[in-house]
Write a protein that holds these residues in place. Structure first.
Motif, PDB file in Angstrom:
ATOM      1  N   ILE A 108     -13.364  16.428  -5.278  1.00 42.52           N
ATOM      2  CA  ILE A 108     -14.174  17.098  -6.224  1.00 42.52           C
ATOM      3  C   ILE A 108     -15.471  16.322  -6.653  1.00 42.52           C
ATOM      4  CG2 ILE A 108     -13.878  17.756  -8.838  1.00 42.52           C
ATOM      5  CD1 ILE A 108     -12.178  19.556  -6.747  1.00 42.52           C
ATOM      6  N   ASP A 109     -16.811  17.280  -6.927  1.00 42.91           N
ATOM      7  CA  ASP A 109     -17.417  16.937  -7.163  1.00 42.91           C
ATOM      8  C   ASP A 109     -17.950  17.030  -8.502  1.00 42.91           C
ATOM      9  OD1 ASP A 109     -18.122  16.249  -5.061  1.00 42.91           O
ATOM     10  OD2 ASP A 109     -19.235  17.619  -3.737  1.00 42.91           O
ATOM     11  N   LEU A 110     -18.182  16.984  -9.474  1.00 41.51           N
ATOM     12  CA  LEU A 110     -19.455  17.407 -11.135  1.00 41.51           C
ATOM     13  C   LEU A 110     -20.354  17.123 -10.856  1.00 41.51           C
ATOM     14  CD1 LEU A 110     -16.511  15.253 -13.347  1.00 41.51           C
ATOM     15  CD2 LEU A 110     -16.335  17.912 -12.464  1.00 41.51           C
ATOM     16  N   GLN A 111     -20.609  18.595 -11.388  1.00 45.36           N
ATOM     17  CA  GLN A 111     -22.619  18.905 -11.726  1.00 45.36           C
ATOM     18  C   GLN A 111     -22.423  19.122 -12.252  1.00 45.36           C
ATOM     19  OE1 GLN A 111     -23.215  21.290  -8.028  1.00 45.36           O
ATOM     20  NE2 GLN A 111     -23.046  19.301  -5.922  1.00 45.36           N
ATOM     21  N   ALA A 112     -23.906  19.074 -12.843  1.00 45.23           N
ATOM     22  CA  ALA A 112     -24.422  19.211 -14.043  1.00 45.23           C
ATOM     23  C   ALA A 112     -25.672  20.203 -13.856  1.00 45.23           C
ATOM     24  CB  ALA A 112     -24.675  18.299 -15.048  1.00 45.23           C
ATOM     25  N   GLU A 113     -25.327  21.637 -13.151  1.00 38.18           N
ATOM     26  CA  GLU A 113     -26.850  22.280 -12.821  1.00 38.18           C
ATOM     27  C   GLU A 113     -28.379  22.284 -13.087  1.00 38.18           C
ATOM     28  OE1 GLU A 113     -24.663  25.633 -11.199  1.00 38.18           O
ATOM     29  OE2 GLU A 113     -23.789  24.369  -9.633  1.00 38.18           O
ATOM     30  N   GLU A 114     -27.231  22.927 -14.635  1.00 38.89           N
ATOM     31  CA  GLU A 114     -28.703  23.430 -16.105  1.00 38.89           C
ATOM     32  C   GLU A 114     -29.916  21.893 -15.952  1.00 38.89           C
ATOM     33  OE1 GLU A 114     -26.595  25.207 -18.705  1.00 38.89           O
ATOM     34  OE2 GLU A 114     -26.667  26.884 -17.248  1.00 38.89           O
ATOM     35  N   ASN A 115     -28.908  20.511 -15.490  1.00 42.95           N
ATOM     36  CA  ASN A 115     -29.563  19.199 -16.370  1.00 42.95           C
ATOM     37  C   ASN A 115     -29.533  18.930 -14.781  1.00 42.95           C
ATOM     38  OD1 ASN A 115     -30.674  17.705 -17.176  1.00 42.95           O
ATOM     39  ND2 ASN A 115     -29.490  17.576 -19.380  1.00 42.95           N
ATOM     40  N   PRO A 116     -30.605  19.111 -14.100  1.00 43.69           N
ATOM     41  CA  PRO A 116     -30.410  18.503 -12.597  1.00 43.69           C
ATOM     42  C   PRO A 116     -30.762  16.378 -13.297  1.00 43.69           C
ATOM     43  CG  PRO A 116     -31.980  19.396 -12.470  1.00 43.69           C
ATOM     44  CD  PRO A 116     -31.800  19.524 -14.063  1.00 43.69           C
ATOM     45  N   SER A 117     -31.377  16.455 -13.961  1.00 47.53           N
ATOM     46  CA  SER A 117     -31.557  14.508 -14.380  1.00 47.53           C
ATOM     47  C   SER A 117     -29.775  13.710 -15.012  1.00 47.53           C
ATOM     48  CB  SER A 117     -32.503  14.610 -16.262  1.00 47.53           C
ATOM     49  OG  SER A 117     -31.370  15.194 -17.056  1.00 47.53           O
ATOM     50  N   LEU A 118     -28.818  15.066 -15.003  1.00 47.32           N
ATOM     51  CA  LEU A 118     -27.931  14.163 -14.508  1.00 47.32           C
ATOM     52  C   LEU A 118     -27.100  14.229 -14.018  1.00 47.32           C
ATOM     53  CD1 LEU A 118     -25.949  15.735 -18.267  1.00 47.32           C
ATOM     54  CD2 LEU A 118     -27.504  14.250 -18.233  1.00 47.32           C
ATOM     55  N   PRO A 119     -27.270  12.796 -13.093  1.00 45.57           N
ATOM     56  CA  PRO A 119     -26.314  12.538 -11.913  1.00 45.57           C
ATOM     57  C   PRO A 119     -25.452  13.243 -11.582  1.00 45.57           C
ATOM     58  CG  PRO A 119     -26.061  10.413 -13.505  1.00 45.57           C
ATOM     59  CD  PRO A 119     -26.263  11.296 -13.751  1.00 45.57           C
ATOM     60  N   PRO A 120     -24.805  13.627 -10.823  1.00 44.81           N
ATOM     61  CA  PRO A 120     -24.171  14.467  -9.842  1.00 44.81           C
ATOM     62  C   PRO A 120     -22.339  13.112  -9.763  1.00 44.81           C
ATOM     63  CG  PRO A 120     -25.664  14.559  -8.205  1.00 44.81           C
ATOM     64  CD  PRO A 120     -25.948  14.097  -9.043  1.00 44.81           C
ATOM     65  N   LEU A 121     -21.285  13.034  -9.468  1.00 44.62           N
ATOM     66  CA  LEU A 121     -20.309  12.735  -8.858  1.00 44.62           C
ATOM     67  C   LEU A 121     -19.959  13.638  -7.662  1.00 44.62           C
ATOM     68  CD1 LEU A 121     -18.580  12.135 -12.609  1.00 44.62           C
ATOM     69  CD2 LEU A 121     -20.559  10.948 -11.131  1.00 44.62           C
ATOM     70  N   SER A 136     -25.049  22.100 -25.706  1.00 45.82           N
ATOM     71  CA  SER A 136     -23.748  22.241 -25.081  1.00 45.82           C
ATOM     72  C   SER A 136     -24.181  22.519 -23.313  1.00 45.82           C
ATOM     73  CB  SER A 136     -22.920  23.055 -24.965  1.00 45.82           C
ATOM     74  OG  SER A 136     -23.827  24.840 -24.851  1.00 45.82           O
ATOM     75  N   VAL A 137     -24.003  21.780 -22.645  1.00 47.60           N
ATOM     76  CA  VAL A 137     -24.366  21.651 -20.764  1.00 47.60           C
ATOM     77  C   VAL A 137     -22.739  22.416 -19.966  1.00 47.60           C
ATOM     78  CG1 VAL A 137     -23.423  19.296 -20.938  1.00 47.60           C
ATOM     79  CG2 VAL A 137     -24.747  19.915 -19.405  1.00 47.60           C
ATOM     80  N   VAL A 138     -23.091  22.865 -19.352  1.00 45.96           N
ATOM     81  CA  VAL A 138     -22.327  23.647 -18.259  1.00 45.96           C
ATOM     82  C   VAL A 138     -22.343  22.633 -16.914  1.00 45.96           C
ATOM     83  CG1 VAL A 138     -22.276  25.328 -17.225  1.00 45.96           C
ATOM     84  CG2 VAL A 138     -22.898  25.580 -19.011  1.00 45.96           C
ATOM     85  N   ILE A 139     -20.932  22.032 -17.205  1.00 46.89           N
ATOM     86  CA  ILE A 139     -20.371  21.621 -16.015  1.00 46.89           C
ATOM     87  C   ILE A 139     -19.621  21.995 -14.618  1.00 46.89           C
ATOM     88  CG2 ILE A 139     -19.363  19.084 -15.337  1.00 46.89           C
ATOM     89  CD1 ILE A 139     -18.953  18.074 -18.313  1.00 46.89           C
ATOM     90  N   THR A 140     -20.300  21.941 -13.513  1.00 49.14           N
ATOM     91  CA  THR A 140     -20.027  23.152 -12.573  1.00 49.14           C
ATOM     92  C   THR A 140     -18.157  22.086 -11.588  1.00 49.14           C
ATOM     93  OG1 THR A 140     -21.604  23.624 -11.928  1.00 49.14           O
ATOM     94  CG2 THR A 140     -20.361  23.787 -10.481  1.00 49.14           C
ATOM     95  N   ILE A 141     -17.086  22.002 -11.130  1.00 46.35           N
ATOM     96  CA  ILE A 141     -16.683  21.679 -10.946  1.00 46.35           C
ATOM     97  C   ILE A 141     -16.490  22.334  -9.216  1.00 46.35           C
ATOM     98  CG2 ILE A 141     -13.613  20.963 -10.692  1.00 46.35           C
ATOM     99  CD1 ILE A 141     -14.181  21.408 -13.663  1.00 46.35           C
TER     100      ILE A 141
END
Length: 459
Positions: free
Chosen positions: A33-46, A115-120
């Motif tokens: 599983i990957d966790l991404q904050a697509e709307e905020n590229p400054s947040l590193p994905p997992l 708020s932020v949208v996180i993509t699983i």
């Protein structure tokens, strides 16, 4: 920017499993599983981690690097269902959740300023996005993290109050004649039938109450652990009673047992890690080694209704070779299988056995597996395996008689090779009768025979 800057960390056990909150229960496991904050590229994905859905959090664990982060479900504002389109059939399934965060982008469990949208992203290929979304929505609606603990005394008080009112308001009919006797019998049958229906109408409620008791015991254990440092100056008796209480609470059960329903294809993997955490305390109490059959009984008792088969236990133990856990599965030459701590040392056990075998009584009569079991504080079956293992190392000698096995200190290794024939000569002379031993010095024929025998052996 590290992932810990926007997601809180998770504490892991020695086997790599997450440390759960009091009352928290694991509901679903999904790998890759990957966790991404697509709307905020400054947040590193997992990338490529194990996602665990619990009743309180979404846990993301990197099993290789042994670090983990979580998303509190209390911060989830909305969960968007997976999109169904022709394009989505050729891409990895995705589920988006909207969570609260502070101005810096850090996820918070309370009300954040933004708020932020996180993509699983499910890259495993075998993950069912619809099943995960359904389970996630079910957990969000239950809001288990907000449920307050109901005091048992208040419930009992309400039941007693309601029972007393009902008892006083009931009008008793006098038992007169045959009709009265039949009416009394009918009332007894109706009361018995109602009691049976109340007892068996909902087994799920009974299991739920059992889980609540386990959760309550876990909360009490956490309080004892947290308060142990503050009360370090208490007397020994009080500390001993607290330790006994803590051990009793640990034996109540596992709050969140791994099941095939929640883990799916990851069942044996997660079961192996949970078993490694569970056997830590029994191994400490049993000197670093415990029989596999004993572990099977203890583990199933702790799991309550979620029993496992012997095959599941063997597969879980076999997987320990792939993980860095402090326990291992060991099989003796006799076929007896045990679970052993990696910190367990055979040399220390051998030293205690040799010390026991060198006592005056043991030098005469030898030691039995029961004697070794009392000294080592383990079961006689395991003590026997230790004695046989010491014999294979050349430390002990075995004597088999109708009374059973007796073990003695190995004295043969004390003989020097140069004196081997001297010992044989003494034994040969000792084998003669008394008159011959008295005249041995004068009997040249016997001396010549012995000398010739010694020379033949030397050749």
């Amino acid at each position: 920017m590290a992932a810990s800057a926007w997601l809180p960390p998770v504490d892991l056990t020695d086997s790599g499993r997450p440390v759960l909150f009091p009352g928290e229960v694991e509901r679903l496991f999904i790998s890759s599983i990957d966790l991404q904050a697509e709307e905020n590229p400054s947040l590193p994905p997992l990338r490529s981690g194990l996602l665990t859905l619990t009743s309180h959090r979404l846990l993301w664990i990197n099993e290789t690097s042994r670090f983990a982060h979580f998303i509190p479900l209390g911060s989830v504002i909305h969960a968007f269902p997976p999109k169904k389109s022709i394009k989505s059939m050729f891409t990895s399934p995705k589920i988006r959740i909207q969570v609260t965060s502070d101005s810096d982008g850090k996820i918070t469990s309370g009300k954040g300023t933004t708020s932020v949208v996180i993509t699983i992203v499910m890259r495993g290929g075998k993950s069912d996005s619809e099943a995960f979304y359904g389970k996630l929505w079910e957990v969000l609606k239950s809001r288990s993290w907000e449920v307050e603990e109901v005091k048992g005394r208040e419930d009992v008080g309400e039941i007693r109050d309601s029972g007393s009112v009902e008892g006083t308001s009931r009008v008793r009919t006098a038992v007169v004649g045959v009709a009265g006797i039949l009416r009394k019998e009918q009332e007894m049958w109706e009361s018995t039938d109602k009691s049976l229906q109340d007892a068996f109408q909902d087994l799920n409620a009974l299991m739920s109450k059992a889980k609540e008791m386990v959760a309550l015991a876990e909360k009490m254990r956490q309080k004892l652990l947290s308060g142990s440092a503050a009360q370090a100056n208490a007397n020994d008796e009080e500390m001993g009673s607290k330790q006994e209480m803590q051990d009793w609470l640990l034996s109540v059960g596992i709050v969140s047992p791994v099941t095939k329903e929640s883990a799916g294809a990851l069942y044996h993997q997660q079961l192996s890690r949970q078993l490694a955490d569970f056997v830590k305390l029994p191994l400490e109490k049993s000197g670093g080694m415990i029989a596999l059959i004993d572990v099977y009984c203890l583990f199933n008792r702790a799991r309550g209704t979620e029993l496992i088969s012997p095959e599941d236990l063997l597969q879980a133990c076999a997987l320990w070779e792939k993980y860095e856990v402090p326990a291992m599965l060991r099989k003796f030459d006799s076929g007896v299988m045990v679970i052993q701590s990696k910190a367990h040392s055979d040399e220390e056990v051998f030293a205690r056995i040799i010390s026991l075998a060198q006592k005056p009584d043991a030098l005469k009569m030898g030691i039995s597996p029961s004697d070794a079991a009392l000294t080592l504080g383990i079961a006689p079956a395991l003590a026997k395996e230790h004695l046989l293992n010491a014999e294979s190392r050349g430390l002990l000698c075995r004597d088999v008689s109708p009374d059973g096995f007796r073990f003695y200190v190995n004295m043969f290794k004390e003989f020097e090779l140069g004196n081997i024939y001297l010992a044989w000569r003494i034994n040969a002379i000792a084998g003669l009768d008394e008159d011959s031993r008295c005249d041995i010095d004068a009997d040249l024929d016997v001396q010549a025979t012995l000398q010739a025998s010694i020379m033949m052996l030397e050749r």
